[in-house]
Design an enzyme around this catalytic site. Sequence first.
Site, mmCIF file in Angstrom:
data_model
loop_
_atom_site.group_PDB
_atom_site.id
_atom_site.type_symbol
_atom_site.label_atom_id
_atom_site.label_comp_id
_atom_site.label_asym_id
_atom_site.label_seq_id
_atom_site.Cartn_x
_atom_site.Cartn_y
_atom_site.Cartn_z
ATOM 1 N N TYR A 73 0.816 -1.208 0.000
ATOM 2 C CA TYR A 73 0.000 0.000 0.000
ATOM 3 C C TYR A 73 0.859 1.272 0.000
ATOM 4 C CZ TYR A 73 -4.199 -2.867 0.491
ATOM 5 O OH TYR A 73 -5.217 -3.772 0.269
ATOM 6 N N SER A 74 0.785 2.089 1.036
ATOM 7 C CA SER A 74 1.429 3.406 0.986
ATOM 8 C C SER A 74 2.946 3.366 1.067
ATOM 9 C CB SER A 74 0.878 4.318 2.083
ATOM 10 O OG SER A 74 -0.436 4.709 1.762
ATOM 11 N N MET A 75 3.545 2.203 1.279
ATOM 12 C CA MET A 75 4.992 2.102 1.120
ATOM 13 C C MET A 75 5.377 2.175 -0.358
ATOM 14 S SD MET A 75 5.838 -0.621 4.195
ATOM 15 C CE MET A 75 7.398 -1.180 3.521
ATOM 16 N N TYR A 191 -3.101 13.935 4.739
ATOM 17 C CA TYR A 191 -2.737 12.740 3.973
ATOM 18 C C TYR A 191 -3.695 12.606 2.798
ATOM 19 C CZ TYR A 191 -0.667 8.085 3.520
ATOM 20 O OH TYR A 191 0.031 6.990 3.082
#
Length: 414
Positions: A73-75, A191
């Site tokens: 995901y957000s990595m 975010y």
Amino acid sequence: MSEPTCAPEAVGLCAERLERVDGWMRRYVESGRLAGLSVTVARRGEIAFARAHGLCDLARGRPMARDTILRIYSMTKPLTSVAVMMLYEEGRFQLDDPVTRFLPEFRGMRVLTGGSRRKWENVPAERDITIRDLLTHTSGLTYGFMESTLVDAMYRDEGIDFQTAETSLAEVVAKAASLPLLSQPGAEWNYSIGTDVLGHLVAVVSGQPFDAFLRERIIRPLGMVDTDFHVPAEKLARFASNYAHGEGGRLTLIDDAVEGRYAHPRRVASGGGGLVSTAADYARFCRFILNRGELDGVRLLGRKSVDLMTTNHLRGDLADMGQPRFSESSYAGIGFGLGFSVMLDPAKAQILGTPGEVAWGGAASTAFWIDPAEELFVILLTQLMPSSALPLRRELRVLTYAALVDQAGPTARR
């Protein structure tokens, strides 16, 4: 699973203290709170700890391993940010350029001030969104899953979700540009889908589909052999299922490894959260950042660009910018660079760490941090949503930093 490349003591870590990490991992699996997890701890270019416990797929009984493929995901965001900085180094744009130079759909943005979904009150944006605003999450964009503001609700109503969209990257970005901003550009840290917009920017500037650019210019050169936007059939046996805590805290399947949406190529390549990867692959990316833009003789960025990315770009910390808490972590004492959070003050953050350390995580409770001063990186991989379900990142941070027993820096080497 790959074995560590050195004894912990050879790189200033205490083996006995690192075993606390192993016990912590076992307790989470044995209690049923996690199906499985892996942890990698590396220092001075060597892997000192690499363990996996539990299962990556409960239904099929498949063990979690170092080569298990997981949704990060957000990595994904740091890789997309590297893509942007590579184009920046080529002189394609400046970071303070308005994004409208390349994406005209963001002209004339409005900022929400009140009202309802049907009739919202707004004022004109005081300036255009810049490329740096997108990198630092200060653009005024948001995420639909936040479920805390009227703009979030509009995103859900309009289907602005880069994970599930079946149209195209350009179409989802255009739809987002038609809605109001949550705040004035540069005013607050929120975010957001900003990194997905950057993925589209990369495609427009480079003239190449975003997923192709990432594969050809970053993923393959770094030797990240299992990192992509979907899992091919021949690798599905290594792919993890994704879980949430259901009734009574029992693990409930939310995305099957074999029958889920990652088993086929995706219509939209999400620069904000679309990649799958492994512990071994992401360790290569962490080494690349720790080496300031180079890995095994392959240089993708100049060292000054990495220095800029890993420097705080906010006015103070995230709490000062309107975000006192996110996921399970306090954001006092934490800043944000170009694609990473940046540790400013461990005492203010009330957690072990080092000023200048960069980090981020993913929605399925994955996380990494890179500590240049300690020549250290740590990777946590599991599959549990949401990331706020358990305090994994904070607990692992304490356990790993407690294993540092020598003096940091070159003078400690003998």
